[in-house]
Write an enzyme that holds these catalytic residues in place. Structure first.
Site, PDB file in Angstrom:
ATOM      1  N   HIS A 140       1.020  -1.186  -0.108  1.00 38.07           N
ATOM      2  CA  HIS A 140       0.088   0.170   0.327  1.00 38.07           C
ATOM      3  C   HIS A 140       1.100   1.360   0.283  1.00 38.07           C
ATOM      4  CE1 HIS A 140      -3.606  -2.221   0.489  1.00 38.07           C
ATOM      5  NE2 HIS A 140      -3.257  -2.845   1.506  1.00 38.07           N
ATOM      6  N   CYS A 182      -0.524   1.439  -5.110  1.00 42.42           N
ATOM      7  CA  CYS A 182      -1.455   3.208  -5.775  1.00 42.42           C
ATOM      8  C   CYS A 182      -0.112   4.193  -5.492  1.00 42.42           C
ATOM      9  CB  CYS A 182      -2.522   3.636  -4.554  1.00 42.42           C
ATOM     10  SG  CYS A 182      -3.629   1.802  -4.329  1.00 42.42           S
TER      11      CYS A 182
END
Length: 326
Positions: A140, A182
């Protein structure tokens, strides 16, 4: 033509290519709901081993809490597809850093070889100036950072500085950096060190999306960027002529539903992506040179001052290497 000049011309192709391959794979996540990140990392691990890179040249950093998780309906197994046609957590998997060992500090120490005295070779990236290195990270992230196990963050500028240290310490010949997270482009763009190609799964401001889930397992099992990377790699064999450009063409925005971000490709000074074989990073193909004249066996004693060349009996003493390419 003199025998010495003939010899130098003969070995010149070897001087321009790498002699060994290394891989560093890091899953920066943990917990059951991040199953797909473990599957991403293990899928790359499975692919490079299939293409010939041994565990001795792979550093795998993994929380290692999926295979034996009480929520796992397929105990001691991990899959990257709902069809479950490939089990990517084999019995002989070698996890080098697991659980609380998966930290930003350890990741940086592995890349720069600034590890404590007595660290076993299985936990060390023993690369040199002739090494091609694949670095793959998943987890992440956000604009300019990647989370490590929800407890700390790796900064993009810090990572760029570590790559620069690797260059200054002659830790690589060429390096291919991949990151699936991301806003991955924010981790790629700061890279300024030569002979590094970086690709991120998404540009700044974009999410990196999962591909599909498994209803029985109850979570997503792989991310889109890594899924299409693996779809490409499954068609690659050790003698494949596929290149990095071929891989980059797979990253269709319509397919991965994000915009891949690349580092400055001009930093890759020696070759263009279309000239770089996939197996230069994902495989371990041995280089072979054929001599049409007799060459003496390797002398394990270091010889750096002279090459002995005799007319009629072409003999060369070569300096012993500190690390064999296997």
């Amino acid at each position: 033509m003199s025998p010495l000049l003939y010899f130098l011309l003969l070995i010149s192709p070897l001087l321009a290519v790498h002699t060994n391959n290394w891989v560093v794979i890091a899953d920066a996540s943990r917990y059951w709901f991040n199953y797909r990140h473990a599957a991403n990392a293990l899928s790359i691990y499975y692919s490079v081993k299939r293409l010939g890179i041994p565990d001795s040249h792979i550093i795998l950093m993994l929380s290692d809490d999926m295979a034996c998780n009480p929520r796992n309906p397929t105990s001691a197994q991990v899959f990257n597809n709902r069809d479950r046609h490939v089990q990517i957590y084999p019995d002989d998997v070698e996890v080098d850093y697991r659980d609380s060992e998966v930290t930003v500090e350890n990741f940086f120490r592995v890349l720069t070889d600034r590890l404590p005295e007595g660290t076993p070779s299985s936990k060390r990236l023993m690369s040199d100036e002739n090494s091609n290195i694949l670095v793959y990270i998943t987890g992440h992230g956000g604009d300019g950072f990647l989370k490590f196990q929800d407890t700390e963050e790796m900064n993009a500028l810090e990572l760029s500085d570590v790559f620069q240290q690797m260059h200054e310490k002659k830790r690589y010949n060429e390096l291919f950096f991949m990151i699936d997270t991301c806003q991955a482009g924010s981790m790629v763009l700061p890279i300024k060190s030569p002979n590094i190609i970086g690709v991120g799964s998404s540009t700044v401001g974009q999410d990196s999306l999962s591909h599909h889930g498994d209803k029985e397992i109850g979570v997503y099992v792989i991310d889109r960027f890594t899924y299409f990377t693996l779809d490409f790699l499954e068609k690659v064999q050790p003698n494949s002529k596929a290149t990095l450009s071929d891989l980059f063409r797979v990253y269709s925005t319509a397919e991965i539903r994000s915009t891949p971000q690349y580092s400055n490709l001009n930093l890759f000074k020696t070759r263009k992506p279309g000239d770089v074989l996939i197996t230069d990073f994902f495989g371990s193909v041995r280089q072979t040179v054929l001599f049409d004249q007799q060459v003496a066996p390797l002398n394990r004693t270091a010889v750096s001052d002279e090459l002995k060349v005799n007319d009629g009996n072409f003999e060369v003493q070569l300096e012993a290497v500190s690390q064999l390419p296997f």
